[in-house]
Design a protein around this motif. Sequence first.
Motif, PDB file in Angstrom:
ATOM      1  N   LEU A  41     -15.078  40.758  45.469  1.00  8.88           N
ATOM      2  CA  LEU A  41     -13.837  41.515  45.359  1.00  8.88           C
ATOM      3  C   LEU A  41     -12.622  40.594  45.486  1.00  8.88           C
ATOM      4  N   GLU A  42     -12.783  39.553  46.293  1.00  7.99           N
ATOM      5  CA  GLU A  42     -11.680  38.606  46.460  1.00  7.99           C
ATOM      6  C   GLU A  42     -11.396  37.839  45.174  1.00  7.99           C
ATOM      7  N   VAL A  43     -12.464  37.432  44.485  1.00  9.62           N
ATOM      8  CA  VAL A  43     -12.252  36.568  43.320  1.00  9.62           C
ATOM      9  C   VAL A  43     -12.053  37.354  42.033  1.00  9.62           C
ATOM     10  N   ILE A  44     -12.364  38.640  42.044  1.00  3.72           N
ATOM     11  CA  ILE A  44     -12.073  39.469  40.866  1.00  3.72           C
ATOM     12  C   ILE A  44     -11.011  40.499  41.271  1.00  3.72           C
ATOM     13  N   PRO A  45      -9.784  40.124  41.192  1.00  5.41           N
ATOM     14  CA  PRO A  45      -8.748  41.037  41.659  1.00  5.41           C
ATOM     15  C   PRO A  45      -8.698  42.283  40.781  1.00  5.41           C
ATOM     16  N   GLY A  46      -8.307  43.375  41.379  1.00  6.93           N
ATOM     17  CA  GLY A  46      -8.152  44.589  40.598  1.00  6.93           C
ATOM     18  C   GLY A  46      -9.414  45.409  40.462  1.00  6.93           C
ATOM     19  N   GLU A  47     -10.528  44.886  40.955  1.00  8.41           N
ATOM     20  CA  GLU A  47     -11.758  45.675  40.923  1.00  8.41           C
ATOM     21  C   GLU A  47     -11.915  46.409  42.249  1.00  8.41           C
TER      22      GLU A  47
END
Lengths: 332, 199
Positions: free
Chosen positions: B24-30
């Motif tokens: 979740l940290e590295v794929i923002p907006g998910e």
Amino acid sequence: MSDNPASSPLNPSADSTESPRSKTEESVSPTRSSFQVNQDVYQGPLDKLLDMARDYKIDIFQVSLSVIADEFLAHVRSMERHNLDEIGDFLVIAGYLMVLKSRQMLPSATEAEEEAPEIDEEQLLLQRLKDYERFREAADLLRKAEADRRLLYWRDTPPPSVGQRDAVEFYEVNVFDLANAFKRVLAEIGEDRPNLIQGEEYTIDEKMAEIQLLLHDNGEMCLTLYLASMHSRVEIIVTFLALLELIRLLKVSARQSIMLGDIWIYRVDVIKRDAEGEVELTFASEESGFIGEQPLGEENTTPASNENQEHTPSQQPHENLELNANEPGIDS
Amino acid sequence: MSLASILESLFFATDEPLTLERLLEVIPGENAESLKAALSDWRQRLIEDESRGLQLLEVAGGFLLATRPQNSEFVDRLLERRKKRTLSQAALETLSVIAYREPITRAEIEAIRGVNVDSMIHTLLQRRLIKISGRKEVPGHPFLYRTTKHFLHHFGLRSLTELPKIDELSQALADAEGRGDGAGTEATPAAADEAGHSE
């Protein structure tokens, strides 16, 4: 558990009396005993005998434990390789059988007053045996899980940043990078293995020899993996000192491919000095002709390197590291 | 861009299990829900597509891309130097006692196994399958032992609760033997939220 030979991949034709029961009946536990009891009242694996005796399905007095012991000894002698687990299991199970039998031999000798505790104790023993059986089953389950797991691979080393590692640009490692790497390992050990420190003695000389020996074959090794094999803080600290000493002596060099990545240790095979007096090192992994041919621990010196030894202030390890750092273009 | 494509790149580029939180940290907006769905979907497609050589594993602490068990023969040959050691029967029995009864003292283990387990404990500590988790408040204050995250990893468990109940072991064993295909398909994506093995 059905006795179905066809279901066993290990031993498809398992029906002779000699064939290990562990393979026909419980293919999950290959180290279980292949020893078979062969008596009038009972024929089969020893632990099943214990089960039946325990549940009074078999009269233990009809079973000669000494004959079983003799047969087991013969079995052990016929083994190609001694299986300590199997022998240990036998001792445990045979011991339980003896306890069961001796208990049943003394029923009337102890009358009313002792009878109650006697039964309790027997119940206790039986309960323990049952528990133990359960954990044996749990162990079988774990063995199966482990075997399944062994079929899988995943990354356990940092992936190369570009293509093959040889093509990667390496950064020279300075003494702080090294210290950090050791610190990380020390911190980890501090948590997980706190009580394993005493007992072993390590010396810097031994560790230096060990590192050189390890580098002898491949010319390189991953520091993190090497440290992961160690169990105590003392060992890791001694290794650190040994490594610093080897770097100071220009016997090895340390590099890493990415910042904060794994540090690799290389054997230094040739030390040259160019016209400007800059030191150039050649690594075992780059000069394939040297791999395995260089006698261990021998000074691999070109004529220039004696001078180099003088030129390098050997009391100051930092300076060597910086010297290395000035030589990024070793990509022969 | 497809979430599965992003996930594949991330899992290729890493060498440690990725947790939901990290992803979740590295794929923002998910959000967690859609990410979980994407992971589950991707896992399913990897399993179903016979031409794929990878699978998504759920291990203690997160998700991990691993090879398919059917290809182990070839990978074994490629990576010969990394042959993993297996545990002895005695070590496995000791481990199972600890796993089912943790935290447990050495004397308690010995009472069940009926033999001295000193050296076994030592080995298991060295291999980081167990750890000391404190001392028991009884005379002598003996050490208490527990299994580690590494233990879960070694046996492909998400958590200790995944072990069958001690009374249902016989059945579980029979099932395990009946199940021919072995590893890799055991984990269900639904359990993503319990991935963290809290210690």
